[in-house]
Design a protein around this motif. Structure first.
Motif, mmCIF file in Angstrom:
data_model
loop_
_atom_site.group_PDB
_atom_site.id
_atom_site.type_symbol
_atom_site.label_atom_id
_atom_site.label_comp_id
_atom_site.label_asym_id
_atom_site.label_seq_id
_atom_site.Cartn_x
_atom_site.Cartn_y
_atom_site.Cartn_z
ATOM 1 N N GLY A 1 0.651 -0.695 0.076
ATOM 2 C CA GLY A 1 -0.077 -0.475 0.400
ATOM 3 C C GLY A 1 1.061 1.498 -0.186
ATOM 4 O O GLY A 1 0.676 2.222 0.231
ATOM 5 N N LEU A 2 2.055 1.079 -0.771
ATOM 6 C CA LEU A 2 3.103 2.659 -0.891
ATOM 7 C C LEU A 2 2.522 3.334 -1.853
ATOM 8 O O LEU A 2 3.531 4.429 -1.926
ATOM 9 C CB LEU A 2 4.166 1.964 -1.370
ATOM 10 N N SER A 3 1.336 3.777 -1.979
ATOM 11 C CA SER A 3 1.901 4.049 -3.361
ATOM 12 C C SER A 3 0.180 5.007 -3.432
ATOM 13 O O SER A 3 -1.132 4.782 -4.067
ATOM 14 C CB SER A 3 1.115 3.647 -4.542
ATOM 15 N N GLY B 1 -2.835 7.771 -4.076
ATOM 16 C CA GLY B 1 -3.984 7.585 -5.301
ATOM 17 C C GLY B 1 -3.539 6.684 -7.050
ATOM 18 O O GLY B 1 -4.459 6.423 -7.831
ATOM 19 N N ASN B 2 -3.220 5.539 -6.161
ATOM 20 C CA ASN B 2 -2.850 4.206 -6.899
ATOM 21 C C ASN B 2 -3.651 3.957 -6.059
ATOM 22 O O ASN B 2 -3.617 3.003 -4.761
ATOM 23 C CB ASN B 2 -1.449 3.446 -6.807
ATOM 24 N N LEU B 3 -5.656 3.460 -6.307
ATOM 25 C CA LEU B 3 -6.467 2.869 -5.186
ATOM 26 C C LEU B 3 -6.205 1.206 -5.573
ATOM 27 O O LEU B 3 -6.669 1.043 -4.275
ATOM 28 C CB LEU B 3 -7.247 3.646 -6.249
ATOM 29 N N PHE C 1 9.052 7.421 -2.545
ATOM 30 C CA PHE C 1 10.358 6.915 -1.869
ATOM 31 C C PHE C 1 10.316 5.299 -2.712
ATOM 32 O O PHE C 1 11.894 5.491 -3.335
ATOM 33 C CB PHE C 1 10.513 6.965 -0.749
ATOM 34 N N HIS C 2 9.365 4.851 -2.898
ATOM 35 C CA HIS C 2 9.946 2.965 -2.818
ATOM 36 C C HIS C 2 10.301 3.121 -4.392
ATOM 37 O O HIS C 2 11.333 2.183 -4.847
ATOM 38 C CB HIS C 2 8.587 1.770 -2.878
ATOM 39 N N ARG C 3 9.713 3.887 -4.861
ATOM 40 C CA ARG C 3 9.858 4.277 -6.486
ATOM 41 C C ARG C 3 11.239 5.097 -6.947
ATOM 42 O O ARG C 3 12.381 5.036 -7.513
ATOM 43 C CB ARG C 3 8.767 4.235 -7.367
ATOM 44 N N GLY D 1 -1.096 14.536 -9.086
ATOM 45 C CA GLY D 1 -0.424 14.436 -10.074
ATOM 46 C C GLY D 1 1.025 14.090 -9.721
ATOM 47 O O GLY D 1 2.299 14.646 -9.509
ATOM 48 N N ARG D 2 1.222 13.593 -10.766
ATOM 49 C CA ARG D 2 3.019 12.746 -10.433
ATOM 50 C C ARG D 2 3.869 13.081 -11.268
ATOM 51 O O ARG D 2 5.090 14.102 -11.040
ATOM 52 C CB ARG D 2 3.100 10.926 -10.539
ATOM 53 N N GLN D 3 3.870 13.490 -12.683
ATOM 54 C CA GLN D 3 4.364 14.143 -13.520
ATOM 55 C C GLN D 3 4.151 15.357 -13.718
ATOM 56 O O GLN D 3 3.288 15.925 -13.386
ATOM 57 C CB GLN D 3 3.922 13.128 -15.085
ATOM 58 N N PHE E 1 -2.962 7.204 -11.385
ATOM 59 C CA PHE E 1 -1.696 8.229 -11.139
ATOM 60 C C PHE E 1 -1.161 8.456 -12.811
ATOM 61 O O PHE E 1 -0.165 8.840 -12.740
ATOM 62 C CB PHE E 1 -1.353 7.584 -10.133
ATOM 63 N N HIS E 2 -1.484 7.317 -13.539
ATOM 64 C CA HIS E 2 -0.151 7.560 -14.531
ATOM 65 C C HIS E 2 -1.656 7.860 -16.445
ATOM 66 O O HIS E 2 -2.463 7.505 -15.955
ATOM 67 C CB HIS E 2 0.085 6.121 -14.948
ATOM 68 N N ASN E 3 -1.307 8.535 -16.712
ATOM 69 C CA ASN E 3 -1.811 8.595 -18.200
ATOM 70 C C ASN E 3 -2.380 7.283 -19.101
ATOM 71 O O ASN E 3 -2.846 6.854 -19.489
ATOM 72 C CB ASN E 3 -0.828 9.072 -19.206
ATOM 73 N N ASP E 4 -1.219 6.163 -19.095
ATOM 74 C CA ASP E 4 -1.255 5.103 -18.934
ATOM 75 C C ASP E 4 -2.623 4.161 -18.679
ATOM 76 O O ASP E 4 -3.127 2.973 -19.130
ATOM 77 C CB ASP E 4 -0.077 3.859 -20.079
ATOM 78 N N VAL E 5 -3.078 4.937 -17.403
ATOM 79 C CA VAL E 5 -4.150 3.916 -17.254
ATOM 80 C C VAL E 5 -5.884 4.531 -18.155
ATOM 81 O O VAL E 5 -6.272 4.320 -17.754
ATOM 82 C CB VAL E 5 -4.201 4.515 -15.165
ATOM 83 N N ALA F 1 -0.282 -2.530 -19.571
ATOM 84 C CA ALA F 1 1.308 -1.957 -20.358
ATOM 85 C C ALA F 1 1.966 -1.026 -19.421
ATOM 86 O O ALA F 1 2.167 -0.816 -19.633
ATOM 87 C CB ALA F 1 -0.348 -0.761 -20.345
ATOM 88 N N CYS F 2 1.797 -1.572 -18.175
ATOM 89 C CA CYS F 2 2.915 -1.349 -16.969
ATOM 90 C C CYS F 2 3.704 -2.223 -16.888
ATOM 91 O O CYS F 2 4.944 -1.687 -16.493
ATOM 92 C CB CYS F 2 2.151 -0.682 -15.745
ATOM 93 N N LEU F 3 3.424 -3.134 -17.174
ATOM 94 C CA LEU F 3 3.803 -4.066 -17.045
ATOM 95 C C LEU F 3 5.675 -4.143 -18.550
ATOM 96 O O LEU F 3 6.780 -5.003 -18.573
ATOM 97 C CB LEU F 3 4.163 -5.938 -17.011
HETATM 98 O O1 SUG Z 1 4.135 2.907 -9.898
HETATM 99 N N1 SUG Z 1 2.477 0.591 -7.585
HETATM 100 C C1 SUG Z 1 2.854 0.871 -9.256
HETATM 101 C C2 SUG Z 1 1.838 0.585 -10.305
HETATM 102 C C3 SUG Z 1 2.515 1.189 -11.661
HETATM 103 C C4 SUG Z 1 2.426 1.283 -12.594
HETATM 104 N N2 SUG Z 1 2.235 1.963 -13.570
HETATM 105 C C5 SUG Z 1 2.049 2.571 -14.922
HETATM 106 N N3 SUG Z 1 0.475 2.660 -14.830
HETATM 107 N N4 SUG Z 1 2.632 2.944 -15.604
HETATM 108 C C6 SUG Z 1 3.103 2.541 -8.883
HETATM 109 O O2 SUG Z 1 1.823 3.097 -8.030
HETATM 110 C C7 SUG Z 1 2.647 0.063 -5.280
HETATM 111 C C8 SUG Z 1 3.921 -0.858 -4.323
HETATM 112 C C9 SUG Z 1 2.762 -1.545 -3.001
HETATM 113 O O3 SUG Z 1 1.720 -0.788 -2.650
HETATM 114 O O4 SUG Z 1 3.564 -2.654 -2.249
HETATM 115 C C10 SUG Z 1 3.208 0.404 -6.711
HETATM 116 O O5 SUG Z 1 4.274 0.865 -6.055
#
Ligand code: SUG
Length: 455
Positions: A20-22, A24-26, A136-138, A217-219, A253-257, A380-382
């Protein structure tokens, strides 16, 4: 010979977990602290690579980042033997340990932005590793990604690997997840489309405040513009757009979503951008001028909110699909969609409509990457797309090119070295370090990259 699009997929690492580190990433928030399945996750990723390779599309594999990262924990003041470092971190600040264990490097759409040689002034392929400074984790991925790309794309006469942008919030850069390219084919010069979520240097207090909005927003615009400059792109062939705050607040959180492009096609949600009409006009004009005005032209495919809301899109990830030109098929395209969409009635309707209507998308396939999806990472993220010439392909490191043999060796490697399940408390287990080090050592031989267990 077909024009080449190399898809570089991140191999899911042995520490794959849900922390759960992100913000905005639901999906990441929804699955925080649930039990992960690293072995199944890596197998799902390999299955996707096999599927894409079976279409005759060039596929490659990027190794997982070394995790748990003892070197990062050292930088943060945890010193001693590996098990001492893990133990101290788990007692003093478990959140830092979790961050230094994240397998988030698997989402290679965030590894870098790539401009093919057909677009750049010096006719080399340019890469800018993403600084990922929002989280941070990224952010701890950036240096290692740069190192990896320099090893894989060594030939300086073919490839230029820039340093990541400065790590300040004003230059927050999330790589290719916010970048799309339109070109008649992968080997022809194209129009590069950069999408950002916020202003950086010039942001007003109101803009960065969470009082009026749910997520930031991130970018940044400044990051996108700096990458376009570094890659020496022709300004007439670059279009910048801003994500709508409604999309970001809905979990985009990213446009590719919320959009995906390929060839001359842009599949997008009507609420993805600010000023959509103007953006589409700029893209159309720029694409038109590429072919001296006689191209078949830009084809925007809009999904309206009545068909699918932003919230639904951020849940089923229908836009986070790979839109792939099928070799030897006169430009027809396959949409590789997360399997979650198969059961999603409204996403299915969108897909059925796209298949019925007149456009290059002739096929939809579903792919199971559920382990990654639970952290907010779809097909697409992968993957990181790299358009290459035959000569450039021949000059990169060959050990990461995907073949049936490599697939079988990696599958065996995963089954030998990965745990079936992992929980957050398991990350404090010191034996995870020796297990993963053994795994990376074995991977050095498989991918012929001799530095994986020592960095
Ligand atoms: O940055 N999730 C990534 C997912 C990245 C998806 N990439 C693209 N959309 N291109 C992020 O939010 C979650 C990790 C955690 O919660 O353990 C995480 O980092």
């Amino acid at each position: 010979m077909n024009p080449i699009e190399l898809n570089l997929d991140g191999l899911v690492g042995p520490t794959h977990n849900y922390a759960g580190l992100s913000p905005g990433n639901l999906l990441s928030a929804k699955h925080a602290r649930s039990v992960s399945h690293p072995r199944a996750a890596a197998r799902q990723g390999l299955e996707k690579m096999k599927l894409v390779a079976s279409l005759g599309i060039e596929q490659g594999v990027l190794p997982p980042h070394p995790r748990p990262s003892i070197s990062w924990l050292n930088r943060l003041g945890f010193i001693g033997s590996e098990s001492d470092v893990i133990e101290q971190a788990s007692q003093v600040d478990p959140a830092l340990l979790t961050a230094c264990c994240s397998a988030s490097g698997m989402w290679t759409a965030n590894a870098a932005t790539v401009s093919p040689s057909a677009d750049t002034k010096d006719r080399r392929v340019h890469f800018t590793p993403a600084n990922l400074s929002s989280l941070f984790h990224r952010s701890i991925e950036a240096d290692w990604t740069g190192h990896l790309l320099r090893e894989i794309f060594q030939s300086r006469s073919h490839f230029e690997i820039h340093d990541p942008l400065p790590g300040a919030s004003a230059f927050s850069d999330e790589g290719a997840a916010n970048h799309t390219r339109f070109a008649a084919s992968h080997d022809e010069s194209g129009v590069e489309f950069f999408v950002y979520g916020r202003e950086g240097v010039t942001a007003s207090t109101e803009e960065t405040s969470l009082v009026t909005r749910r997520f930031v927003g991130r970018q940044t615009r400044e990051a996108s513009e700096a990458v376009a400059r570094l890659h020496e792109l022709d300004p007439a062939r670059v279009v910048f757009a801003r994500q709508s705050q409604e999309a970001i607040d809905a979990g985009v959180f990213h446009n590719d979503v919320i959009s995906v492009g390929n060839g001359h096609v842009l599949l997008y949600h009507e609420q993805a951008f600010v000023g959509t009409g103007e953006i589409l006009a700029q893209l159309r004009a720029s694409i038109q001028s590429l072919a001296g005005g006689d191209s078949e032209g830009f084809l925007p495919l809009c999904v309206q909110q009545e068909e699918l809301t932003l919230e639904e899109a951020a849940e089923c990830y229908v836009f986070n699909s790979q839109l792939l030109t099928l070799p030897d098929s006169a430009g027809s395209m396959l949409l590789l969609v997360p399997s979650e969409c198969e059961e999603h009635v409204r996403a299915r309707r969108v897909l059925d409509r796209l298949l019925r209507e007149e456009n290059p998308i002739t096929k939809v396939e579903f792919v199971d990457v559920r382990q990654s999806m639970r952290n907010g990472g779809g097909p697409a993220c992968l993957r990181l797309r790299v358009a290459l010439t035959e000569d450039e392909l021949a000059h990169m490191h060959q050990g990461i090119r995907f073949t049936d043999t490599l697939h079988d060796r990696l599958l065996k490697w995963v089954d030998t070295h990965y745990r079936e399940t992992l929980t957050i408390p398991d990350l404090a287990d010191p034996s995870l370090v020796s297990e993963t080090t053994a795994a990376y050592r074995a991977l050095e031989d498989i991918l012929q990259l001799p530095f994986l267990s020592t960095t």
